[in-house]
Scaffold this motif. Structure first.
Motif, PDB file in Angstrom:
ATOM      1  N   GLU A 305      81.639 121.947  49.777  1.00 32.82           N
ATOM      2  CA  GLU A 305      82.620 121.355  48.886  1.00 32.82           C
ATOM      3  C   GLU A 305      82.963 122.343  47.771  1.00 32.82           C
ATOM      4  O   GLU A 305      82.121 123.156  47.361  1.00 32.82           O
ATOM      5  CB  GLU A 305      82.086 120.057  48.289  1.00 32.82           C
ATOM      6  CG  GLU A 305      82.029 118.907  49.267  1.00 32.82           C
ATOM      7  CD  GLU A 305      83.393 118.649  49.885  1.00 32.82           C
ATOM      8  OE1 GLU A 305      84.358 118.441  49.128  1.00 32.82           O
ATOM      9  OE2 GLU A 305      83.489 118.675  51.120  1.00 32.82           O
ATOM     10  N   ILE A 307      83.302 122.159  44.479  1.00 31.14           N
ATOM     11  CA  ILE A 307      82.458 122.163  43.281  1.00 31.14           C
ATOM     12  C   ILE A 307      81.107 122.811  43.578  1.00 31.14           C
ATOM     13  O   ILE A 307      80.601 123.617  42.795  1.00 31.14           O
ATOM     14  CB  ILE A 307      82.253 120.734  42.755  1.00 31.14           C
ATOM     15  CG1 ILE A 307      83.585 120.100  42.376  1.00 31.14           C
ATOM     16  CG2 ILE A 307      81.319 120.728  41.541  1.00 31.14           C
ATOM     17  CD1 ILE A 307      83.474 118.668  41.901  1.00 31.14           C
ATOM     18  N   LYS A 311      79.469 126.249  41.864  1.00 31.49           N
ATOM     19  CA  LYS A 311      78.127 126.242  41.281  1.00 31.49           C
ATOM     20  C   LYS A 311      77.244 127.298  41.927  1.00 31.49           C
ATOM     21  O   LYS A 311      76.523 128.038  41.246  1.00 31.49           O
ATOM     22  CB  LYS A 311      77.502 124.857  41.455  1.00 31.49           C
ATOM     23  CG  LYS A 311      76.112 124.726  40.847  1.00 31.49           C
ATOM     24  CD  LYS A 311      75.570 123.319  41.013  1.00 31.49           C
ATOM     25  CE  LYS A 311      74.177 123.197  40.401  1.00 31.49           C
ATOM     26  NZ  LYS A 311      73.616 121.826  40.562  1.00 31.49           N
ATOM     27  N   ILE A 335      86.707 124.252  37.323  1.00 30.18           N
ATOM     28  CA  ILE A 335      85.319 123.869  37.591  1.00 30.18           C
ATOM     29  C   ILE A 335      85.300 122.752  38.634  1.00 30.18           C
ATOM     30  O   ILE A 335      84.398 122.653  39.475  1.00 30.18           O
ATOM     31  CB  ILE A 335      84.634 123.409  36.286  1.00 30.18           C
ATOM     32  CG1 ILE A 335      84.483 124.600  35.326  1.00 30.18           C
ATOM     33  CG2 ILE A 335      83.263 122.794  36.576  1.00 30.18           C
ATOM     34  CD1 ILE A 335      83.902 124.225  33.982  1.00 30.18           C
ATOM     35  N   TYR A 336      86.328 121.903  38.569  1.00 29.12           N
ATOM     36  CA  TYR A 336      86.525 120.852  39.568  1.00 29.12           C
ATOM     37  C   TYR A 336      87.829 121.151  40.308  1.00 29.12           C
ATOM     38  O   TYR A 336      88.898 120.668  39.926  1.00 29.12           O
ATOM     39  CB  TYR A 336      86.601 119.481  38.902  1.00 29.12           C
ATOM     40  CG  TYR A 336      85.411 119.145  38.030  1.00 29.12           C
ATOM     41  CD1 TYR A 336      84.169 118.874  38.602  1.00 29.12           C
ATOM     42  CD2 TYR A 336      85.528 119.094  36.646  1.00 29.12           C
ATOM     43  CE1 TYR A 336      83.074 118.566  37.813  1.00 29.12           C
ATOM     44  CE2 TYR A 336      84.438 118.788  35.850  1.00 29.12           C
ATOM     45  CZ  TYR A 336      83.212 118.522  36.436  1.00 29.12           C
ATOM     46  OH  TYR A 336      82.119 118.218  35.648  1.00 29.12           O
ATOM     47  N   SER A 340      88.501 117.952  44.897  1.00 29.95           N
ATOM     48  CA  SER A 340      87.096 117.626  44.667  1.00 29.95           C
ATOM     49  C   SER A 340      86.925 116.135  44.402  1.00 29.95           C
ATOM     50  O   SER A 340      87.755 115.503  43.744  1.00 29.95           O
ATOM     51  CB  SER A 340      86.558 118.408  43.456  1.00 29.95           C
ATOM     52  OG  SER A 340      86.648 119.802  43.654  1.00 29.95           O
ATOM     53  N   VAL A 342      84.948 113.363  42.417  1.00 22.86           N
ATOM     54  CA  VAL A 342      84.156 113.292  41.190  1.00 22.86           C
ATOM     55  C   VAL A 342      83.808 111.836  40.859  1.00 22.86           C
ATOM     56  O   VAL A 342      84.532 110.914  41.210  1.00 22.86           O
ATOM     57  CB  VAL A 342      84.901 113.936  40.000  1.00 22.86           C
ATOM     58  CG1 VAL A 342      85.085 115.431  40.224  1.00 22.86           C
ATOM     59  CG2 VAL A 342      86.268 113.267  39.773  1.00 22.86           C
ATOM     60  N   GLN A 355      94.664 120.616  37.542  1.00 15.82           N
ATOM     61  CA  GLN A 355      93.880 121.105  36.418  1.00 15.82           C
ATOM     62  C   GLN A 355      94.591 120.793  35.103  1.00 15.82           C
ATOM     63  O   GLN A 355      95.805 120.625  35.055  1.00 15.82           O
ATOM     64  CB  GLN A 355      93.636 122.609  36.541  1.00 15.82           C
ATOM     65  CG  GLN A 355      92.930 123.023  37.810  1.00 15.82           C
ATOM     66  CD  GLN A 355      91.580 122.353  37.975  1.00 15.82           C
ATOM     67  OE1 GLN A 355      90.796 122.269  37.028  1.00 15.82           O
ATOM     68  NE2 GLN A 355      91.302 121.852  39.166  1.00 15.82           N
ATOM     69  N   HIS A 399      79.698 115.202  40.549  1.00 15.39           N
ATOM     70  CA  HIS A 399      80.552 115.305  41.728  1.00 15.39           C
ATOM     71  C   HIS A 399      79.832 114.702  42.927  1.00 15.39           C
ATOM     72  O   HIS A 399      78.605 114.552  42.926  1.00 15.39           O
ATOM     73  CB  HIS A 399      80.944 116.761  42.013  1.00 15.39           C
ATOM     74  CG  HIS A 399      79.812 117.603  42.526  1.00 15.39           C
ATOM     75  ND1 HIS A 399      78.901 118.230  41.707  1.00 15.39           N
ATOM     76  CD2 HIS A 399      79.440 117.929  43.797  1.00 15.39           C
ATOM     77  CE1 HIS A 399      78.026 118.903  42.421  1.00 15.39           C
ATOM     78  NE2 HIS A 399      78.324 118.737  43.699  1.00 15.39           N
TER      79      HIS A 399
END
Length: 416
Positions: A305, A307, A311, A335-336, A340, A342, A355, A399
């Motif tokens: 995924e 996210i 990471k 970041i997301y 994604s 959440v 975004q 997430h």
């Protein structure tokens, strides 16, 4: 010698040099070819294009050869007097005036069409290489232009759509995705128009050497042996050789093609470069290449995924990626990232749509599921950068993996 004519004067035997209009709007995967069939002419007319450029050195004119001799000197004078920026016979392209921003809803359908046409164009380039033909850099320039304009309108649309590639078309769509990511990162780094265009070209052509890899190794549905991996590690040098032999690309695509697997700690290949020995463009290529690779479905594994990928890459960044380059990359995808899943502070789930211009932590999301009731709810679009003025304003608290929830048609939640 080039000549612009209305489409009503087209006939078989002419060499079509360029179509006057957007590449994505015409029905051909390339714009330079000899017109051999009346059906080609019909397709051009039906596409709504009104004018085209033909090359009289490679094909017929609308008038007889005797008449043509009398106008050659006049046409040459006209071409020489034109502003160089209007010369369509050059390999490099000039991006149109920066387009206005568009919402993902407005851009997604156009981006889908661009992805499909771009994939076919890359596939054709790979096939030409496999047949020993010269690569079509003019076609690559048209692809880069359309991808760049889409990214400028809304980077999340095309970048996220390109991530949805299947294992079967991974090799081709990967080139499209990396091109879009390179353009997006270039914008974050405030690179100029020429550098952005060249970065996009580098992304599109960075894996060209894979066209020469054995298909049984390239498409192997499992882990490669040491010997097979050694074969695959030759693709940067093979691609560099192909581009160098073409003589029609600049230094940046050549550099990225050869060095996109180098790492700042020296652990990469083919030359084990480290730190400042690697150019900024090759460092950009490394980040964009890895992100698309780990988020995509491959013959031997499902993609991570977005996210989770961001990471994991942040954990690798100190050793493998230039800090400033990685930060610019994260700023470009978020970041997301779009698409994604959440979890919000209310316990509801939503998919990221766009975004925010103000913070990476407050994207626009479409809420559609309640974890408290374990039921779908009426979709609601929530802009987290403009919270309600109360103490219970929604925030992202984590997430989720869509596979865990077994949502049907999850990607349609944001892609339509």
């Amino acid at each position: 010698m080039l000549k612009k004519i209305p489409v009503t004067q087209l006939k078989t035997g002419m060499y079509l040099q360029s179509l006057c209009g957007s590449w994505i709007d015409h029905p051909f995967w390339r714009s330079k070819f000899v017109i051999k069939e009346q059906n080609d002419i019909r397709l051009i007319i039906d596409s709504g294009i009104s004018e085209v450029w033909i090359n009289l050195d490679k094909g017929d004119d609308v008038i007889s050869s005797d008449d043509n001799k009398r106008v050659i000197s006049t046409r040459n004078a006209e071409l020489e007097s034109q502003d160089p920026s209007t010369n369509i016979d050059r390999v490099s392209i000039v991006l149109a005036e920066r387009p206005k921003p568009a919402s993902i809803t407005d851009e997604i359908q156009r981006a889908e069409k661009i992805c499909d046409r771009s994939k076919n164009a890359v596939m054709s380039m790979f096939q030409e290489v496999r047949m020993g033909k010269a690569i079509s850099v003019d076609l690559a320039g048209e692809v880069v232009q359309e991808i760049s304009l889409s990214v400028m309108r809304n980077p999340g649309a095309l970048i996220s759509l390109a991530r949805l590639k299947t294992a079967d078309d991974y090799t081709y769509m990967h080139s499209v995705a990396v091109c879009a990511l390179m353009v997006a990162v270039s914008q974050q780094l405030n690179l100029d128009e020429d550098q952005t265009r060249e970065a996009g070209m580098a992304g599109l052509l960075h894996d060209l050497g894979k066209a020469l890899m054995p298909t049984e190794v390239l498409n192997k549905p499992g882990r490669l042996t040491v010997e097979e991996f050694d074969i695959m590690k030759s693709h940067p040098e093979e691609g560099h050789r192909l581009l160098l032999e073409s003589g029609s690309v600049g230094h940046i695509p050549l550099d990225v093609c050869l060095h996109h697997h180098e790492r700042v700690d020296g652990s990469g290949y083919p030359h084990g470069l480290k730190g400042s020995e690697i150019s900024i463009f090759a460092k950009m290529g490394a980040v964009c290449d890895v992100y698309d690779a780990i988020t995509s479905n491959r013959p031997y594994k499902a993609g991570w995924e977005p996210i989770a990928s961001i990471k994991k890459m942040s954990e690798w960044s100190t050793a493998q990626y230039e800090k400033d380059i990685f930060h610019a990359f994260v700023n470009s995808v978020g970041i997301y990232p779009v698409g994604s899943l959440v979890r919000l502070s209310s316990g509801r789930l939503g998919v990221v749509l766009e975004q925010s211009a103000t913070s990476l932590l407050t994207p626009k999301v479409k809420i559609f599921f309640s974890t408290k009731s374990n039921v779908y709810i009426s979709p609601e679009i929530l802009d987290l950068s403009h919270p309600m003025k109360d103490l219970n304003a929604e925030q992202i608290v984590g997430h989720e993996d869509p596979a865990k929830w077994a949502f049907k048609n999850f990607d349609q939640m944001w892609a339509g």
